[in-house]
Motif scaffolding. Structure first.
Motif, PDB file in Angstrom:
ATOM      1  N   TRP A  41      73.888   2.931  42.910  1.00  0.00           N
ATOM      2  CA  TRP A  41      72.819   3.424  43.820  1.00  0.00           C
ATOM      3  C   TRP A  41      73.505   4.092  45.002  1.00  0.00           C
ATOM      4  O   TRP A  41      74.629   3.413  45.647  1.00  0.00           O
ATOM      5  CB  TRP A  41      71.844   2.296  44.374  1.00  0.00           C
ATOM      6  N   ILE A  42      73.436   5.449  45.177  1.00  0.00           N
ATOM      7  CA  ILE A  42      73.740   5.957  46.302  1.00  0.00           C
ATOM      8  C   ILE A  42      73.602   5.111  47.726  1.00  0.00           C
ATOM      9  O   ILE A  42      72.303   4.648  47.932  1.00  0.00           O
ATOM     10  CB  ILE A  42      73.502   7.491  46.536  1.00  0.00           C
ATOM     11  N   ASP A  43      74.343   4.821  48.487  1.00  0.00           N
ATOM     12  CA  ASP A  43      73.980   4.140  49.681  1.00  0.00           C
ATOM     13  C   ASP A  43      73.612   5.113  50.810  1.00  0.00           C
ATOM     14  O   ASP A  43      74.154   5.976  50.910  1.00  0.00           O
ATOM     15  CB  ASP A  43      75.371   3.419  50.212  1.00  0.00           C
ATOM     16  N   PRO A  44      72.627   5.067  51.605  1.00  0.00           N
ATOM     17  CA  PRO A  44      71.820   3.786  51.879  1.00  0.00           C
ATOM     18  C   PRO A  44      70.537   3.711  51.283  1.00  0.00           C
ATOM     19  O   PRO A  44      69.246   3.687  52.046  1.00  0.00           O
ATOM     20  CB  PRO A  44      71.816   3.812  53.321  1.00  0.00           C
ATOM     21  N   ILE A  45      70.175   4.256  50.047  1.00  0.00           N
ATOM     22  CA  ILE A  45      68.927   3.947  49.424  1.00  0.00           C
ATOM     23  C   ILE A  45      68.465   2.648  49.745  1.00  0.00           C
ATOM     24  O   ILE A  45      68.960   1.614  49.327  1.00  0.00           O
ATOM     25  CB  ILE A  45      69.117   4.230  47.849  1.00  0.00           C
ATOM     26  N   GLN A  46      67.173   2.509  49.957  1.00  0.00           N
ATOM     27  CA  GLN A  46      66.438   1.128  50.237  1.00  0.00           C
ATOM     28  C   GLN A  46      65.145   1.397  49.220  1.00  0.00           C
ATOM     29  O   GLN A  46      64.012   1.700  49.479  1.00  0.00           O
ATOM     30  CB  GLN A  46      65.908   1.458  51.387  1.00  0.00           C
ATOM     31  N   PRO A  47      65.348   0.906  47.841  1.00  0.00           N
ATOM     32  CA  PRO A  47      64.502   0.943  46.942  1.00  0.00           C
ATOM     33  C   PRO A  47      63.366  -0.071  47.189  1.00  0.00           C
ATOM     34  O   PRO A  47      63.253  -0.666  48.135  1.00  0.00           O
ATOM     35  CB  PRO A  47      65.270   0.694  45.688  1.00  0.00           C
ATOM     36  N   GLN A  48      62.156   0.650  46.628  1.00  0.00           N
ATOM     37  CA  GLN A  48      61.097  -0.329  46.510  1.00  0.00           C
ATOM     38  C   GLN A  48      60.436  -0.354  45.382  1.00  0.00           C
ATOM     39  O   GLN A  48      60.434   0.607  44.516  1.00  0.00           O
ATOM     40  CB  GLN A  48      59.986   0.521  47.510  1.00  0.00           C
ATOM     41  N   GLN A  49      59.887  -1.490  44.959  1.00  0.00           N
ATOM     42  CA  GLN A  49      59.472  -1.931  43.648  1.00  0.00           C
ATOM     43  C   GLN A  49      58.515  -0.822  43.257  1.00  0.00           C
ATOM     44  O   GLN A  49      57.557  -0.628  44.056  1.00  0.00           O
ATOM     45  CB  GLN A  49      58.760  -3.187  43.604  1.00  0.00           C
ATOM     46  N   GLY A  50      58.750  -0.214  42.065  1.00  0.00           N
ATOM     47  CA  GLY A  50      57.997   0.872  41.626  1.00  0.00           C
ATOM     48  C   GLY A  50      58.026   2.229  42.358  1.00  0.00           C
ATOM     49  O   GLY A  50      57.324   3.310  41.811  1.00  0.00           O
ATOM     50  N   GLY A  51      58.892   2.396  43.262  1.00  0.00           N
ATOM     51  CA  GLY A  51      59.162   3.547  44.097  1.00  0.00           C
ATOM     52  C   GLY A  51      59.871   4.657  43.008  1.00  0.00           C
ATOM     53  O   GLY A  51      60.712   4.468  42.127  1.00  0.00           O
ATOM     54  N   LYS A  52      59.411   5.952  43.417  1.00  0.00           N
ATOM     55  CA  LYS A  52      59.982   6.990  42.415  1.00  0.00           C
ATOM     56  C   LYS A  52      61.427   7.213  42.978  1.00  0.00           C
ATOM     57  O   LYS A  52      61.816   7.399  44.125  1.00  0.00           O
ATOM     58  CB  LYS A  52      59.179   8.091  42.807  1.00  0.00           C
ATOM     59  N   ILE A  53      62.304   7.387  41.800  1.00  0.00           N
ATOM     60  CA  ILE A  53      63.718   7.665  42.061  1.00  0.00           C
ATOM     61  C   ILE A  53      64.196   8.768  40.971  1.00  0.00           C
ATOM     62  O   ILE A  53      63.479   9.157  40.317  1.00  0.00           O
ATOM     63  CB  ILE A  53      64.495   6.440  41.797  1.00  0.00           C
ATOM     64  N   VAL A  54      65.302   9.494  41.590  1.00  0.00           N
ATOM     65  CA  VAL A  54      65.875  10.444  40.781  1.00  0.00           C
ATOM     66  C   VAL A  54      67.370   9.843  39.985  1.00  0.00           C
ATOM     67  O   VAL A  54      67.898   9.544  41.120  1.00  0.00           O
ATOM     68  CB  VAL A  54      66.351  11.629  41.672  1.00  0.00           C
ATOM     69  N   VAL A  55      67.577  10.022  38.761  1.00  0.00           N
ATOM     70  CA  VAL A  55      68.591   9.169  38.440  1.00  0.00           C
ATOM     71  C   VAL A  55      69.539  10.346  37.627  1.00  0.00           C
ATOM     72  O   VAL A  55      69.032  11.189  36.810  1.00  0.00           O
ATOM     73  CB  VAL A  55      68.322   8.251  37.341  1.00  0.00           C
ATOM     74  N   ASP A  56      70.937  10.453  38.156  1.00  0.00           N
ATOM     75  CA  ASP A  56      71.703  11.420  37.155  1.00  0.00           C
ATOM     76  C   ASP A  56      72.344  10.281  36.206  1.00  0.00           C
ATOM     77  O   ASP A  56      72.916   9.388  36.350  1.00  0.00           O
ATOM     78  CB  ASP A  56      72.937  11.900  38.039  1.00  0.00           C
ATOM     79  N   ILE A  57      72.252  10.762  34.869  1.00  0.00           N
ATOM     80  CA  ILE A  57      72.990  10.043  33.730  1.00  0.00           C
ATOM     81  C   ILE A  57      74.003  11.071  33.271  1.00  0.00           C
ATOM     82  O   ILE A  57      73.922  12.429  32.855  1.00  0.00           O
ATOM     83  CB  ILE A  57      71.982  10.107  32.727  1.00  0.00           C
ATOM     84  N   MET A  58      75.337  10.492  33.421  1.00  0.00           N
ATOM     85  CA  MET A  58      76.536  11.160  32.921  1.00  0.00           C
ATOM     86  C   MET A  58      77.208  10.464  31.880  1.00  0.00           C
ATOM     87  O   MET A  58      77.233   9.450  31.691  1.00  0.00           O
ATOM     88  CB  MET A  58      77.741  11.031  34.313  1.00  0.00           C
ATOM     89  N   SER A  59      77.736  11.578  31.035  1.00  0.00           N
ATOM     90  CA  SER A  59      78.320  11.166  29.610  1.00  0.00           C
ATOM     91  C   SER A  59      79.832  11.177  29.909  1.00  0.00           C
ATOM     92  O   SER A  59      80.465  12.117  30.471  1.00  0.00           O
ATOM     93  CB  SER A  59      78.056  12.079  28.705  1.00  0.00           C
ATOM     94  N   ASP A  60      80.530  10.233  29.292  1.00  0.00           N
ATOM     95  CA  ASP A  60      82.028  10.109  29.342  1.00  0.00           C
ATOM     96  C   ASP A  60      82.433  10.951  28.138  1.00  0.00           C
ATOM     97  O   ASP A  60      83.822  11.279  27.886  1.00  0.00           O
ATOM     98  CB  ASP A  60      82.752   9.046  29.408  1.00  0.00           C
ATOM     99  N   GLY A  61      81.679  11.573  27.316  1.00  0.00           N
ATOM    100  CA  GLY A  61      82.164  12.226  26.097  1.00  0.00           C
ATOM    101  C   GLY A  61      82.402  11.220  24.855  1.00  0.00           C
ATOM    102  O   GLY A  61      83.111  11.786  23.803  1.00  0.00           O
ATOM    103  N   LYS A  62      82.438   9.836  25.131  1.00  0.00           N
ATOM    104  CA  LYS A  62      82.929   9.231  23.870  1.00  0.00           C
ATOM    105  C   LYS A  62      81.953   8.231  23.763  1.00  0.00           C
ATOM    106  O   LYS A  62      81.975   6.963  23.040  1.00  0.00           O
ATOM    107  CB  LYS A  62      84.198   8.197  24.753  1.00  0.00           C
ATOM    108  N   GLY A  63      80.644   8.515  24.021  1.00  0.00           N
ATOM    109  CA  GLY A  63      79.581   7.749  23.666  1.00  0.00           C
ATOM    110  C   GLY A  63      78.998   7.037  24.470  1.00  0.00           C
ATOM    111  O   GLY A  63      78.023   6.154  24.559  1.00  0.00           O
ATOM    112  N   LEU A  64      79.681   6.659  25.650  1.00  0.00           N
ATOM    113  CA  LEU A  64      79.118   6.054  26.800  1.00  0.00           C
ATOM    114  C   LEU A  64      78.633   6.943  28.032  1.00  0.00           C
ATOM    115  O   LEU A  64      78.907   7.986  28.171  1.00  0.00           O
ATOM    116  CB  LEU A  64      80.551   5.316  27.475  1.00  0.00           C
ATOM    117  N   ALA A  65      77.471   6.000  28.927  1.00  0.00           N
ATOM    118  CA  ALA A  65      76.953   7.106  29.754  1.00  0.00           C
ATOM    119  C   ALA A  65      76.920   6.085  30.968  1.00  0.00           C
ATOM    120  O   ALA A  65      76.779   4.928  30.994  1.00  0.00           O
ATOM    121  CB  ALA A  65      75.836   7.358  29.327  1.00  0.00           C
ATOM    122  N   THR A  66      76.864   6.850  32.099  1.00  0.00           N
ATOM    123  CA  THR A  66      76.662   5.928  33.526  1.00  0.00           C
ATOM    124  C   THR A  66      75.573   6.490  34.159  1.00  0.00           C
ATOM    125  O   THR A  66      75.312   7.820  34.215  1.00  0.00           O
ATOM    126  CB  THR A  66      78.029   6.214  34.179  1.00  0.00           C
TER     127      THR A  66
END
Length: 177
Positions: A41-66
């Motif tokens: 989580w980028i700091d200082p995000i203050q999440p809220q249960q059910g709050g809308k978020i934007v997520v970047d999913i990055m591939s390492d090219g070897k089948g793993l993602a972050t």
């Protein structure tokens, strides 16, 4: 479904997804398309249960993602200023400059320092408004106060001046002489 999306991301590529924040009682997860993702989580995000978020999913090219949660979002920006409507025992109700009505238990200074009609500056954290202070009203100068004199326009000059020579010298092999 999300696994297929991660597999399609090229090496070092990013897929931007929209989801919600989910607290399971011990840690926060990113809920994307119904799947809970362990994410940073980028700091200082203050999440809220059910709050809308934007997520970047990055591939390492070897089948793993972050997954990286880069922020929360709203459909419209939140107001930065407003006016106090009522002051309660521990809560202030205000109208935002967007025309909406909000309430908050978060404010700077004593609650008795605010009164209906006061213009206030707002800050938002995880959908909660904090009143950070009253906006001071800048009073016009008193009537009849003298205005400062206008600045004089610069005088046009020709850029030439006549000078009287007081000494003369020449440059030679040994220097000035």
């Amino acid at each position: 479904m999300l696994k297929k999306t991660a597999a399609l991301i090229p090496a070092s590529g990013i897929s931007r997804e929209f989801g919600t924040a989910y607290w399971d009682g011990s840690e926060w997860w990113a809920n994307v398309r119904g799947e809970l993702l362990m994410a940073r989580w980028i700091d200082p995000i203050q999440p809220q249960q059910g709050g809308k978020i934007v997520v970047d999913i990055m591939s390492d090219g070897k089948g793993l993602a972050t997954a990286l949660v880069i922020g929360a979002y709203t459909d419209q920006p939140r107001p930065s200023t407003g006016s106090v409507l009522t002051v309660g025992v521990d809560e202030i109700v205000f109208s935002g400059d967007d025309g909406g009505t909000y309430s908050t238990k978060w404010f700077v200074g004593p609650i008795g320092g605010y009164a209906p009609g006061d213009p206030v500056m707002l800050s938002w954290d995880a959908t909660r408004a904090t009143i950070i202070g009253e906006i001071p009203v800048i009073a016009p100068p008193p009537a009849g106060a003298p205005l400062p004199p206008p600045v004089a326009a610069p005088v046009d000059q020709s850029g030439q001046e006549t000078l009287i020579c007081t000494a003369s010298d020449t440059w030679g092999v040994g220097g000035w002489g």
